[in-house]
Design a protein around this motif. Structure first.
Motif, PDB file in Angstrom:
ATOM      1  N   PRO A  57       0.795  -1.236   0.000  1.00 42.47           N
ATOM      2  CA  PRO A  57       0.000   0.000   0.000  1.00 42.47           C
ATOM      3  C   PRO A  57       0.824   1.282   0.000  1.00 42.47           C
ATOM      4  N   CYS A  58       0.241   2.298  -0.586  1.00 46.98           N
ATOM      5  CA  CYS A  58       0.854   3.612  -0.739  1.00 46.98           C
ATOM      6  C   CYS A  58       1.320   4.163   0.607  1.00 46.98           C
ATOM      7  N   GLY A  59       2.538   4.677   0.619  1.00 43.52           N
ATOM      8  CA  GLY A  59       3.078   5.331   1.799  1.00 43.52           C
ATOM      9  C   GLY A  59       3.778   4.419   2.783  1.00 43.52           C
ATOM     10  N   GLU A  60       3.636   3.094   2.643  1.00 41.70           N
ATOM     11  CA  GLU A  60       4.297   2.174   3.568  1.00 41.70           C
ATOM     12  C   GLU A  60       5.762   1.990   3.173  1.00 41.70           C
ATOM     13  N   THR A  61       6.632   1.879   4.164  1.00 38.46           N
ATOM     14  CA  THR A  61       8.049   1.624   3.932  1.00 38.46           C
ATOM     15  C   THR A  61       8.356   0.168   4.256  1.00 38.46           C
ATOM     16  N   TRP A  62       8.991  -0.497   3.324  1.00 40.79           N
ATOM     17  CA  TRP A  62       9.312  -1.923   3.461  1.00 40.79           C
ATOM     18  C   TRP A  62      10.803  -2.129   3.232  1.00 40.79           C
ATOM     19  N   GLN A  63      11.306  -3.185   3.820  1.00 37.71           N
ATOM     20  CA  GLN A  63      12.691  -3.601   3.578  1.00 37.71           C
ATOM     21  C   GLN A  63      12.715  -4.628   2.464  1.00 37.71           C
ATOM     22  N   VAL A  89      -1.197  -7.470  -0.391  1.00 36.11           N
ATOM     23  CA  VAL A  89      -0.272  -7.563  -1.518  1.00 36.11           C
ATOM     24  C   VAL A  89      -1.005  -7.007  -2.739  1.00 36.11           C
ATOM     25  N   LEU A  90      -0.403  -6.020  -3.373  1.00 38.29           N
ATOM     26  CA  LEU A  90      -1.055  -5.308  -4.463  1.00 38.29           C
ATOM     27  C   LEU A  90      -0.362  -5.558  -5.801  1.00 38.29           C
ATOM     28  N   LYS A 205      15.725  -0.073   1.910  1.00 34.91           N
ATOM     29  CA  LYS A 205      14.362   0.316   2.272  1.00 34.91           C
ATOM     30  C   LYS A 205      13.775   1.198   1.172  1.00 34.91           C
ATOM     31  N   ARG A 206      12.501   0.943   0.878  1.00 36.81           N
ATOM     32  CA  ARG A 206      11.802   1.723  -0.125  1.00 36.81           C
ATOM     33  C   ARG A 206      10.394   2.036   0.379  1.00 36.81           C
ATOM     34  N   THR A 207       9.901   3.211   0.014  1.00 37.15           N
ATOM     35  CA  THR A 207       8.539   3.619   0.372  1.00 37.15           C
ATOM     36  C   THR A 207       7.638   3.505  -0.859  1.00 37.15           C
ATOM     37  N   SER A 208       6.486   2.897  -0.668  1.00 40.36           N
ATOM     38  CA  SER A 208       5.600   2.602  -1.788  1.00 40.36           C
ATOM     39  C   SER A 208       4.917   3.852  -2.320  1.00 40.36           C
ATOM     40  N   ARG A 209       4.859   3.925  -3.653  1.00 49.34           N
ATOM     41  CA  ARG A 209       4.064   4.940  -4.337  1.00 49.34           C
ATOM     42  C   ARG A 209       2.983   4.270  -5.170  1.00 49.34           C
ATOM     43  N   ASN A 210       2.559   3.099  -4.688  1.00 45.57           N
ATOM     44  CA  ASN A 210       1.478   2.361  -5.343  1.00 45.57           C
ATOM     45  C   ASN A 210       0.144   2.933  -4.846  1.00 45.57           C
ATOM     46  N   CYS A 211      -0.164   4.103  -5.359  1.00 52.90           N
ATOM     47  CA  CYS A 211      -1.298   4.872  -4.857  1.00 52.90           C
ATOM     48  C   CYS A 211      -2.443   4.845  -5.869  1.00 52.90           C
TER      49      CYS A 211
END
Length: 214
Positions: A57-63, A89-90, A205-211
């Motif tokens: 999801p948008c805005g979440e940071t994952w490793q 999972v998107l 680490k990356r932050t999602s832009r799957n908005c």
């Protein structure tokens, strides 16, 4: 005792023989055309890389990480905050679902029994064809996928939930991008992840832009 004129019988046999030859020739031609179509598709160069986004999801940071023996270009995703089990999972990009089921065997790792027996392969998984010979794969899902084969999905549509089915040691999402059916380095929002070879442990680490608004 025989009936019918000998010449007519010979003509009928010849006609049947010609018909059989024509049918066989047509069948052979159809097989050749089908094989040629497959070869052309396989040799046709892949299209431009879609603008894939992180499958979370948008805005979440994952490793994002890999480790020796994980296989080149494979990416494991873990949330940096909160529990991994059951996270959405998107779809990384729009496309058509080509696989949605079980890869290998499920094993017995669940939120209630996280140290249960491992399965084999990817467990519950989804594969999406994005066109231009680009594909993404999502493995070790918690439960049967939320999509079905042949279904059209948009970027950001939920395809499953994070789990630990298959050959998985802990709840996470195993993710791949493929070009022309070969794994390649994952890119998210146009930037390479840096995860290429599995000769050493590597995390980023990356932050999602799957908005929803793109």
């Amino acid at each position: 005792m025989t009936t019918g004129h000998p010449t007519r019988r010979r003509n009928r046999r010849r006609a049947r023989s010609r018909t059989l030859r024509i049918v066989l020739a047509l069948g052979t031609a159809m097989v050749v055309l089908a094989v040629a179509a497959v070869v052309v598709v396989f040799l046709w160069p892949p299209g431009p890389r879609p603008l894939f986004q992180l499958p979370v999801p948008c805005g979440e940071t994952w490793q994002l990480g890999t480790y020796p023996g994980h296989d080149d270009y494979d990416v494991d995703l873990f949330p940096t905050k909160g529990e991994a089990w059951g996270r959405p999972v998107l779809a990384s990009y729009s496309g058509t679902v080509t696989e949605a089921g079980v890869n290998g065997s499920l094993g017995g790792r669940t939120p209630e029994n996280p140290d249960g027996p491992r399965g084999r392969g990817g467990g519950y998984w989804v594969k999406i064809d994005h066109g231009g010979r680009w594909e993404t794969q999502y493995l070790h899902l918690l439960e049967p996928p939320l999509v079905r084969v042949g279904q059209r999905v948009a970027q950001g549509d939920q395809v499953g939930r994070v789990g630990s089915t298959g050959n998985s040691g802990a709840p996470h999402l195993h993710y791949e991008q493929r070009r022309g059916w070969q794994k390649v380095e994952t890119h998210f929002d146009g930037a390479p992840s840096g995860i290429t070879h599995d000769d050493t442990e590597y995390t980023v680490k990356r932050t999602s832009r799957n908005c929803v608004d793109g």
